[in-house]
Design a protein around this motif. Structure first.
Motif, PDB file in Angstrom:
ATOM      1  N   UNK A 144     -13.512   3.031  -6.460  1.00 24.73           N
ATOM      2  CA  UNK A 144     -14.092   4.075  -5.607  1.00 24.73           C
ATOM      3  C   UNK A 144     -14.331   3.615  -4.171  1.00 24.73           C
ATOM      4  N   UNK A 145     -14.752   2.369  -4.003  1.00 27.10           N
ATOM      5  CA  UNK A 145     -14.996   1.875  -2.659  1.00 27.10           C
ATOM      6  C   UNK A 145     -13.746   1.908  -1.806  1.00 27.10           C
ATOM      7  N   UNK A 146     -12.630   1.473  -2.374  1.00 27.62           N
ATOM      8  CA  UNK A 146     -11.386   1.489  -1.613  1.00 27.62           C
ATOM      9  C   UNK A 146     -10.927   2.923  -1.354  1.00 27.62           C
ATOM     10  N   UNK A 147     -11.143   3.807  -2.321  1.00 31.76           N
ATOM     11  CA  UNK A 147     -10.758   5.203  -2.122  1.00 31.76           C
ATOM     12  C   UNK A 147     -11.525   5.823  -0.956  1.00 31.76           C
ATOM     13  N   UNK A 148     -12.811   5.495  -0.847  1.00 26.51           N
ATOM     14  CA  UNK A 148     -13.605   6.019   0.271  1.00 26.51           C
ATOM     15  C   UNK A 148     -13.162   5.414   1.591  1.00 26.51           C
ATOM     16  N   UNK A 149     -12.793   4.136   1.564  1.00 26.60           N
ATOM     17  CA  UNK A 149     -12.269   3.500   2.777  1.00 26.60           C
ATOM     18  C   UNK A 149     -11.023   4.229   3.259  1.00 26.60           C
ATOM     19  N   UNK A 150     -10.103   4.478   2.343  1.00 21.86           N
ATOM     20  CA  UNK A 150      -8.873   5.166   2.704  1.00 21.86           C
ATOM     21  C   UNK A 150      -9.175   6.600   3.146  1.00 21.86           C
ATOM     22  N   UNK A 151     -10.134   7.245   2.496  1.00 20.58           N
ATOM     23  CA  UNK A 151     -10.503   8.613   2.871  1.00 20.58           C
ATOM     24  C   UNK A 151     -10.939   8.685   4.329  1.00 20.58           C
ATOM     25  N   UNK A 152     -11.775   7.735   4.752  1.00 18.88           N
ATOM     26  CA  UNK A 152     -12.251   7.750   6.135  1.00 18.88           C
ATOM     27  C   UNK A 152     -11.089   7.562   7.100  1.00 18.88           C
ATOM     28  N   UNK A 153     -10.142   6.696   6.747  1.00 20.53           N
ATOM     29  CA  UNK A 153      -8.999   6.439   7.620  1.00 20.53           C
ATOM     30  C   UNK A 153      -8.076   7.650   7.703  1.00 20.53           C
ATOM     31  N   UNK A 154      -7.845   8.298   6.571  1.00 19.82           N
ATOM     32  CA  UNK A 154      -7.010   9.504   6.577  1.00 19.82           C
ATOM     33  C   UNK A 154      -7.654  10.620   7.378  1.00 19.82           C
ATOM     34  N   UNK A 155      -8.969  10.704   7.336  1.00 16.04           N
ATOM     35  CA  UNK A 155      -9.660  11.737   8.118  1.00 16.04           C
ATOM     36  C   UNK A 155      -9.447  11.523   9.610  1.00 16.04           C
ATOM     37  N   UNK A 156      -9.500  10.264  10.062  1.00 13.56           N
ATOM     38  CA  UNK A 156      -9.236   9.969  11.474  1.00 13.56           C
ATOM     39  C   UNK A 156      -7.786  10.306  11.809  1.00 13.56           C
ATOM     40  N   UNK A 157      -6.865   9.895  10.946  1.00 13.55           N
ATOM     41  CA  UNK A 157      -5.446  10.149  11.202  1.00 13.55           C
ATOM     42  C   UNK A 157      -5.148  11.640  11.285  1.00 13.55           C
ATOM     43  N   UNK A 158      -5.852  12.427  10.501  1.00  9.08           N
ATOM     44  CA  UNK A 158      -5.602  13.876  10.525  1.00  9.08           C
ATOM     45  C   UNK A 158      -5.861  14.458  11.907  1.00  9.08           C
ATOM     46  N   UNK A 159      -6.850  13.907  12.597  1.00  7.27           N
ATOM     47  CA  UNK A 159      -7.153  14.411  13.948  1.00  7.27           C
ATOM     48  C   UNK A 159      -6.059  14.006  14.931  1.00  7.27           C
ATOM     49  N   UNK A 160      -5.600  12.744  14.823  1.00  2.61           N
ATOM     50  CA  UNK A 160      -4.575  12.268  15.749  1.00  2.61           C
ATOM     51  C   UNK A 160      -3.257  13.008  15.548  1.00  2.61           C
ATOM     52  N   UNK A 161      -2.907  13.294  14.293  1.00  2.00           N
ATOM     53  CA  UNK A 161      -1.615  13.900  13.989  1.00  2.00           C
ATOM     54  C   UNK A 161      -1.590  15.412  14.229  1.00  2.00           C
TER      55      UNK A 161
END
Length: 810
Positions: free
Chosen positions: A557-574
């Motif tokens: 779960x910890x890694x999933x949340x880490x990736x979730x935060x990164x994907x959320x940032x990427x969604x804004x850039x893309x």
């Protein structure tokens, strides 16, 4: 801090190693024999000439060979003897999550002792009991000599002599285990290395045992060192090994002064402090001068003063030279005594070109997986890993730390091909695997750089359909967004095809994993089909072999949340660049948030903050407010993340609590900053601290941007300067390859066996040889000093340069 020993003979110091001017002898301070740090080690006249003095089971062991369990170091002050108890096997090496090591059926314990004798010392090994007959001729005492300072220099072994060869030369042979070995360079009772250079001259005499062997350790391992070895005799126990070691410590030797400056230079409005590193016994002080290099040639002195005393840190004494007031544009040098720095610039354009661009225009494209990477006359690698990927086996502990459990956690069976994974992603540093957290962190920092600094840069052509990248050929598209896209494509494809995140995609065999060079040769690029496979199966490396990379999954779960935060940032850039991919990134991030049940609330802070910024959904803001106490209690981890959300959250109690906690954290950072001469917290470790310091710098940027009245920009700038050259040790170079007057141009990338580098790659930098020796060797095979990584190693650096230019140009 060890006190000076001026007696002219080896004595035990308070850090528990033997010391005299020009010589240090350590025993079991380091615990990393896989990377040439462990056992008995010698630092001679400022050079770490040898290490890993210990009993080993192979003539030239590599990274995955058995190592002993190391007991506590014992010190006998009366006899000045240092000892440590060892045993085979080391049970910790077989723990879950560690590189699996297959231990032979051998159990024995022994003690290694180091005892001074004037300027010399003895190494003595006492076994609890004699070795079994089956192990006679296999177990020996090894001492590894650092090759980087030996090539082309001479040795004598009794009546034999020669030079240390630049490359591995035969003849070789196969031993009883069918392993290829190289014939020793020499054998005898006494070895003298580099008799022509007093700084490196050292003699080893074997007092007992079967004599000495001088072996080239590169027969099986490209990264091997030269090994001095003596075998344990049959029936030997007490005094099974005894060497008399006589290093030549130069009388009156002192560490030469070093001036550490940014190899790039400084903005006129930037604080400018050079750090001067001296021998701890040095009492003489020279004036320090700043010279401007004149346009017509020659030097013009613009400032001269006595440097400021800072004090002791690690094994050195430090001075500081502040030349902040100098703002005239131009090229400069600093001189202290006879030491002269490389040229550097003072200019308001200093960070605008030749500093960050190579990260995005060379390093990241070269690391792209599933692409052909062209660079004018050169092809870095052809389209690779087009057969990705097969489901990893169950209950498997991979040699690089990947683990699988009793289920694949997907609809796919072990060995089954998982479709649509041959897209996007970057190779992880000097390896060719892809870790989901590394890819996620990479798209996060790239997206934040785009978001914060509105970067527009185009010098690369990337065609995802044709799977071709052309370096130094613009295509009208933003390079940073193209790289964010490339990383997101892999993560999204993995999630959509597996129904969850992958943990990593990696080579199944050690032979594939250790490949150096062309990535497309690692597999045959053809999807393995068991039904059509020849019988018997071809070996790995041959056409039709089951050489496809494995894809691992996990419950984390910890890694999933880490990736979730990164994907959320990427969604804004893309958004606005690749809207479909942007939508997928945000949807996956939200799903991961909703389904994870992580007890550690700190794992959710990043995800909550980035999802709130991406969606403006109040449920994420409410979660942050509801967890005010946990957030403020851990403000050192959370303050830089949540700062960007404060203008959007109207809860006054929450804001007040955060501001109070941030102010308190500032005091903690101030106290840490005072402990080093580098103007920021720095606690060196066995692994180079460069990446951690870059990450600290990124956090400091956001602390300054979010709380400008509390946090200054200076800590961020100090972190950047550390990477650019203001760091401990005599190797004053930029950790960023190809950046600045002097940089890491022999680094641990995929082209390391060519003693080359990848422009824009950033190494981990100066490491600590315990307990107090900072080291950055000119050597391509030490991952703990010069390795590149995906996941922020280079892009955190790029972010710092962009941030510095942004803040100083205001």
């Amino acid at each position: 801090m060890a006190q000076a020993n001026n007696t002219g003979s080896l004595r035990l110091n308070e850090l528990e190693y033997l010391e005299m001017p020009g010589l240090n002898v350590m025993l079991a301070h380091d615990f990393y024999p896989e990377s040439h740090q462990g056992g008995v080690g010698i630092i001679q006249n400022g050079l770490r000439i040898g290490t890993n003095g210990d009993l080993r089971l192979e003539p030239t062991p590599g990274q995955w060979q058995p190592v002993p369990k190391v007991g506590p170091r014992m010190v006998d002050k009366a006899t000045q003897t240092i000892s440590v108890r060892m045993q085979y096997p080391d049970p910790d090496k077989n723990r879950k999550g560690f590189n699996p090591i297959i231990y032979p059926d051998l159990n024995f314990a022994y003690e290694v002792k180091v005892r001074p004798e004037g300027k010399n010392f003895r190494i003595i090994v006492d076994l609890d009991q004699p070795l079994p007959d089956a192990w006679i001729g296999k177990v020996g005492f090894n001492f590894e000599l650092f090759p980087g300072i030996l090539f082309g220099k001479s040795y004598y072994m009794d009546q034999q002599f020669g030079i240390f060869p630049r490359q591995l030369n035969g003849p070789g042979f196969y031993d009883a285990s069918k392993e290829y070995q190289t014939t020793p360079l020499a054998t005898g009772q006494q070895l003298t290395i580099v008799p022509e250079d007093p700084r490196q001259t050292l003699t080893i005499q074997n007092v007992t045992g079967e004599g000495l062997q001088l072996i080239d350790g590169r027969a099986q391992h490209n990264n091997g060192w030269f090994v001095v070895r003596s075998l344990v005799k049959k029936g030997a126990s007490k005094g099974a090994v005894e060497w008399l070691v006589s290093p030549n410590a130069i009388v009156g030797w002192k560490y030469d002064p070093v001036v550490q400056i940014s190899q790039v230079g400084y903005h006129p409005k930037q604080q400018k402090v050079a750090v001067i590193e001296l021998d701890k016994t040095e009492t003489q002080r020279h004036p320090v001068a700043l010279y401007r290099i004149k346009e017509t040639g020659g030097l013009e002195k613009v400032l001269e003063t006595q440097p400021k005393e800072w004090g002791k840190f690690l094994r050195y004494h430090y001075l500081q030279f502040d030349f902040t007031k100098v703002e005239q544009p131009g090229m400069y040098k600093v001189q202290y005594g006879t030491y002269e720095t490389s040229p550097f610039q003072i200019s308001d354009q200093v960070y605008k070109r030749h500093v960050w661009q190579s990260v995005i225009e060379t390093f990241l494209p070269v690391q792209m997986c599933h692409m052909r990477v062209n660079d004018r006359y050169k092809v870095w690698h052809d389209a690779c890993h087009l057969d990705d990927a097969r489901m990893a086996p169950l209950n498997h502990n991979h040699f690089d730390g990947y683990l699988s459990g009793p289920s694949t956690l997907t609809k796919f069976q072990p060995g089954e091909h998982v479709p649509n994974l041959a897209v996007g992603g970057w190779h992880d540093a000097g390896d060719y695997d892809m870790r989901v957290e590394s890819l996620a962190d990479e798209i996060r920092i790239l997206s934040l750089a785009f978001e914060e600094f509105k970067v527009k840069y185009d010098n690369t052509s990337i065609d995802q359909k044709l799977k071709i990248a052309e370096l130094h050929r613009p295509d009208g598209k933003n390079d940073i967004l193209q790289q964010v896209e490339h990383g997101a494509l892999s993560i999204v494809a993995g999630y959509r095809n597996l129904g969850r995140l992958y943990r990593g995609i990696i080579e199944p065999s050690l032979r594939q994993y250790t490949l150096l060079g062309e990535a497309s040769t690692q597999t045959d690029e053809v999807v393995f089909d068991q039904a059509k496979a020849p019988n018997p199966l071809p070996e790995i490396g041959q056409k039709g072999a089951p050489d496809d990379r494995w894809v691992f999954t996990e419950e984390n779960p910890g890694r999933e949340l880490q990736v979730a935060s990164c994907l959320a940032v990427a969604s804004r850039a893309l958004k606005g660049y690749n809207d479909s991919l942007s939508t997928h990134c945000l949807q996956i991030a939200q799903e991961l948030w909703d389904r994870t049940k992580e007890k550690d609330k700190m794992q959710r802070v990043n995800a909550a903050a980035e999802l709130f910024l991406s969606t403006k959904d109040k449920k994420y803001a409410n979660w942050l407010v509801d967890n005010t106490q946990d957030i403020t209690k851990n403000i050192g981890r959370t303050g830089w993340v949540i700062g960007r959300t404060l203008p959007l959250i109207k809860d006054k109690k929450y804001i007040a609590a955060v501001l109070a906690a941030v102010a308190s954290h500032k005091k903690t950072v101030e106290e840490q900053e005072k402990k080093t001469p580098y103007g920021m917290p720095y606690e060196p470790d066995i692994w180079g601290a460069g990446w951690g310091i870059q990450n600290f710098g990124v956090q400091q940027y956001f602390l300054h941007a979010s709380y400008p009245t509390i946090f200054p920009k200076t800590y961020m700038l100090h972190a950047m300067n550390f990477v650019l050259g203001v760091h401990p040790g005599s190797n004053v170079s930029s950790f960023a390859s190809g950046v600045g007057a002097k940089s890491l141009t022999t680094a641990y990338g995929t082209n390391r066996d060519e003693w080359s580098y990848i422009p824009g790659g950033v190494g981990s930098g100066t490491a600590l040889i315990r307990p107090d020796f900072p080291e950055l060797l000119h050597w391509p095979y030490l991952w703990q000093q010069t390795e590149y990584v995906i996941g922020g190693g280079s892009s955190d650096y790029m972010f710092l340069i962009l941030a510095a230019d942004h803040l100083l140009s205001k």
